[in-house]
Design a protein around this motif. Structure first.
Motif, PDB file in Angstrom:
ATOM      1  N   UNK A  80      37.521  40.723  35.859  1.00 46.36           N
ATOM      2  CA  UNK A  80      38.607  41.076  36.707  1.00 46.36           C
ATOM      3  C   UNK A  80      39.662  41.874  36.278  1.00 46.36           C
ATOM      4  N   UNK A  81      39.477  42.140  34.932  1.00 47.36           N
ATOM      5  CA  UNK A  81      40.403  43.089  34.160  1.00 47.36           C
ATOM      6  C   UNK A  81      41.990  42.201  34.183  1.00 47.36           C
ATOM      7  N   UNK A  82      41.888  40.950  34.040  1.00 44.00           N
ATOM      8  CA  UNK A  82      43.171  39.972  33.925  1.00 44.00           C
ATOM      9  C   UNK A  82      43.318  40.164  35.568  1.00 44.00           C
ATOM     10  N   UNK A  83      44.453  40.372  35.852  1.00 44.62           N
ATOM     11  CA  UNK A  83      44.994  40.635  37.113  1.00 44.62           C
ATOM     12  C   UNK A  83      44.774  41.894  37.749  1.00 44.62           C
ATOM     13  N   UNK A  84      43.422  42.458  37.612  1.00 50.00           N
ATOM     14  CA  UNK A  84      43.194  43.788  38.136  1.00 50.00           C
ATOM     15  C   UNK A  84      43.854  44.850  37.210  1.00 50.00           C
ATOM     16  N   UNK A  85      44.270  44.401  36.002  1.00 48.70           N
ATOM     17  CA  UNK A  85      45.007  45.372  35.014  1.00 48.70           C
ATOM     18  C   UNK A  85      44.008  46.356  34.243  1.00 48.70           C
ATOM     19  N   UNK A 444      35.299  36.080  33.550  1.00 50.86           N
ATOM     20  CA  UNK A 444      36.629  35.924  34.046  1.00 50.86           C
ATOM     21  C   UNK A 444      36.639  36.541  35.264  1.00 50.86           C
ATOM     22  N   UNK A 445      36.961  35.761  36.444  1.00 48.05           N
ATOM     23  CA  UNK A 445      37.301  36.181  37.866  1.00 48.05           C
ATOM     24  C   UNK A 445      38.770  35.577  38.219  1.00 48.05           C
ATOM     25  N   UNK A 446      39.238  36.384  39.087  1.00 46.03           N
ATOM     26  CA  UNK A 446      40.777  36.076  39.216  1.00 46.03           C
ATOM     27  C   UNK A 446      40.699  35.218  40.685  1.00 46.03           C
ATOM     28  N   UNK A 447      41.509  33.873  40.594  1.00 46.60           N
ATOM     29  CA  UNK A 447      41.453  33.245  41.628  1.00 46.60           C
ATOM     30  C   UNK A 447      42.839  33.499  42.632  1.00 46.60           C
ATOM     31  N   UNK A 448      42.545  32.929  43.902  1.00 48.48           N
ATOM     32  CA  UNK A 448      43.775  33.242  44.903  1.00 48.48           C
ATOM     33  C   UNK A 448      43.729  32.129  45.960  1.00 48.48           C
ATOM     34  N   UNK A 449      44.787  32.004  46.677  1.00 52.97           N
ATOM     35  CA  UNK A 449      45.156  30.998  47.489  1.00 52.97           C
ATOM     36  C   UNK A 449      45.872  31.376  48.731  1.00 52.97           C
ATOM     37  N   UNK A 450      45.409  30.755  49.978  1.00 52.34           N
ATOM     38  CA  UNK A 450      46.384  31.011  51.012  1.00 52.34           C
ATOM     39  C   UNK A 450      45.946  32.322  52.151  1.00 52.34           C
ATOM     40  N   UNK A 451      44.647  32.766  52.001  1.00 50.75           N
ATOM     41  CA  UNK A 451      44.223  33.755  52.631  1.00 50.75           C
ATOM     42  C   UNK A 451      43.718  33.714  54.113  1.00 50.75           C
TER      43      UNK A 451
END
Length: 494
Positions: A80-85, A444-451
């Protein structure tokens, strides 16, 4: 083995798991193991005000290419490049040498008195990359700072028009959006969890319309054209409700990152939104902090939308994580108004135009150009899209796979047929991301919520570096597939 029958939203976690699982969201860090942080003498092990104070964070030692190396030598593929970094991988000596040379020459510039050749070169490079659409660049240290500057610049633009338009103080953004974490940027965004504790402190001159989310927002029998027309009317109606003469700008991400999980707009959407803005004399601000600077296959995401913004924010892959750098690109006509007026942007930061940051950004951008990495983003992005659909498209808990370039999101559902999200308390995305850090996966993958509705709706982001190879893509897809299979199999076995 995973059950063939999709579990109900609540059945996938038993009562004990739901009752004891910590209440947080995507701001919570990856928690692989939580221990007692207090020593016998009562002192804590860490003096850092970490994102979560009850967490033992993995001790990172170094980066090697696409891998993060822990202090115990274990490697984790940074998918995920961290947070797409991360965009060129880690440990790049060419970038390190450029930073060191600049630090030895002059590490800091007080921009009230001076400029540096490296800042001038970077800004010229960025402006030229827009084929003359933008005429000035403003370099800061974070995406939140960039959005603060963009909002203030939009306001000042209307004050310096001839005649001035001082009533323009309002902004329109979209629900389920995220534009930064400082108070001004947070107010512009629509991320409910991040806003909740600070609502009384946020400016009240921001309203929100629906996001362009084909998976959640387009009606089953609605064409893309009809969907765009409906969203354009909603924006037009919002201008009318507020008073068109009071609105500074409409703010949006071309491909929504953390808040929705790599959701692109449907064709024609941004042309229609810009047309509404132009109808009422307002500006279009595009937030490309996460989706820009090559992440979606073109250096600027708006190149794929058929529009040119009035103001654009950039960050993350601008310097690929080698220094904290972000920026604002300003359309020629906006700059012209300021130049004919006071000729002074009433804004500033101690560390704006930081020479070491500019050196890192300039060298990263040169590497992207010299190695033709945007072509690789498009090629590997097409492969990643196809393989994710093949591997996970029919998974009963995968509701949607979407994205562009090397910026892809996977949204999880408790019931596939009706796209029912998991309950907020399940923390599915965080659970999957945490599990991925374990030795048997090492990813490493980047998690998110609220979609789904701003609160519910779990997703992960896959955004590997621009120089990723086909073999890496295959490994990422196979590992993520195995990770998701195992996570839901273990959940239904509880």
């Amino acid at each position: 083995m995973r059950n063939a029958v999709t579990p109900s939203p609540l059945a996938i976690f038993d009562g004990h798991a739901l009752a004891t699982r910590e209440h947080t969201d995507c701001l919570r860090p990856w928690r692989v193991e939580v221990r007692d942080r207090n020593r016998a003498d009562g002192a804590t092990k860490s003096a850092v005000l970490h994102r979560h104070l009850g967490t033992e964070f993995l001790p990172l030692s170094k980066g090697e290419g696409s891998y993060m190396v822990l202090e115990d030598g274990r490697k984790i593929f940074d998918a995920s490049g961290g947070a797409a970094v991360g965009c060129i991988g880690w440990g790049n000596e060419r970038v390190a040498r450029a930073i060191m040379a600049q630090v030895m020459a002059i590490p800091y510039c007080s921009t009230i008195f001076y400029t540096t050749s490296v800042q001038e070169e970077l800004c010229r490079y960025l402006v030229d990359s827009t084929n003359g659409a933008m005429s000035r660049a403003y370099i800061v240290n974070s995406g939140s700072e960039a959005m603060e500057a963009a909002v203030k610049l939009a306001r000042q633009y209307f004050l310096e028009l001839n005649p001035p338009q001082p009533r323009r103080t309002r902004f329109i953004s979209r629900r389920q959006s995220y534009h930064g974490t400082t108070l001004g940027a947070l107010a512009v965004g629509g991320h409910e969890y991040r806003r909740a504790k600070f609502e009384p402190m946020l400016m009240k001159n921001v309203s929100r319309v629906s996001p362009c989310n084909e998976f959640r927002g387009r009606h089953p029998r609605e064409t893309n054209e009809d969907y765009v027309a409906r969203l354009a009317k909603e924006l037009d109606d919002e201008f009318q409700a507020l008073g068109p003469e009071t609105v500074c700008a409409f703010v949006a991400e071309p491909v929504v990152g953390a808040a929705l999980g790599c959701v692109p707009s449907v064709p024609g959407y941004f042309k229609a939104m810009q047309a509404v803005c132009q109808k009422y004399g307002a500006l279009l601000i595009l937030d490309e902090v996460m989706c820009g600077m090559g992440r979606t296959g073109t250096l600027h995401a708006w190149e794929q939308e058929g529009v040119v913004p009035d103001i654009q924010t950039i960050g993350k892959t601008l310097a690929g994580g080698y220094q904290p750098v972000a920026g604002v690109l300003v359309n020629r006509h906006v700059v012209d108004v300021i130049e004919r007026g006071t000729s002074s942007f009433v804004h500033g930061h101690t560390y704006q135009g930081h020479p070491a940051g500019c050196a890192a950004a300039l060298e990263v951008q040169r590497i992207i150009r010299d190695d033709n990495l945007l072509s690789n983003v498009r090629k590997m992005g097409a492969l990643l899209s196809r393989r994710l659909q093949e591997r996970l498209g029919n998974h009963p808990n995968v509701g949607n796979i979407r994205g562009r370039g090397l910026f892809w999101g996977i949204e999880f559902v408790a019931e596939k047929k009706r796209s029912i999200p998991f309950p907020e308390e399940a923390h599915v995305a965080m659970g999957i991301s945490e599990r991925g850090l374990a030795k048997e996966y090492g990813i490493n993958v980047y998690p998110g919520a609220g979609s789904a509705d701003g609160i519910r709706g779990d997703h992960i982001i896959i955004s590997p570096p621009f120089n990723v190879r086909a073999g890496d893509i295959e490994w990422i897809v196979n590992t993520v597939g195995r990770l998701i299979d195992d996570y839901f199999a273990s959940s239904t076995d509880r």
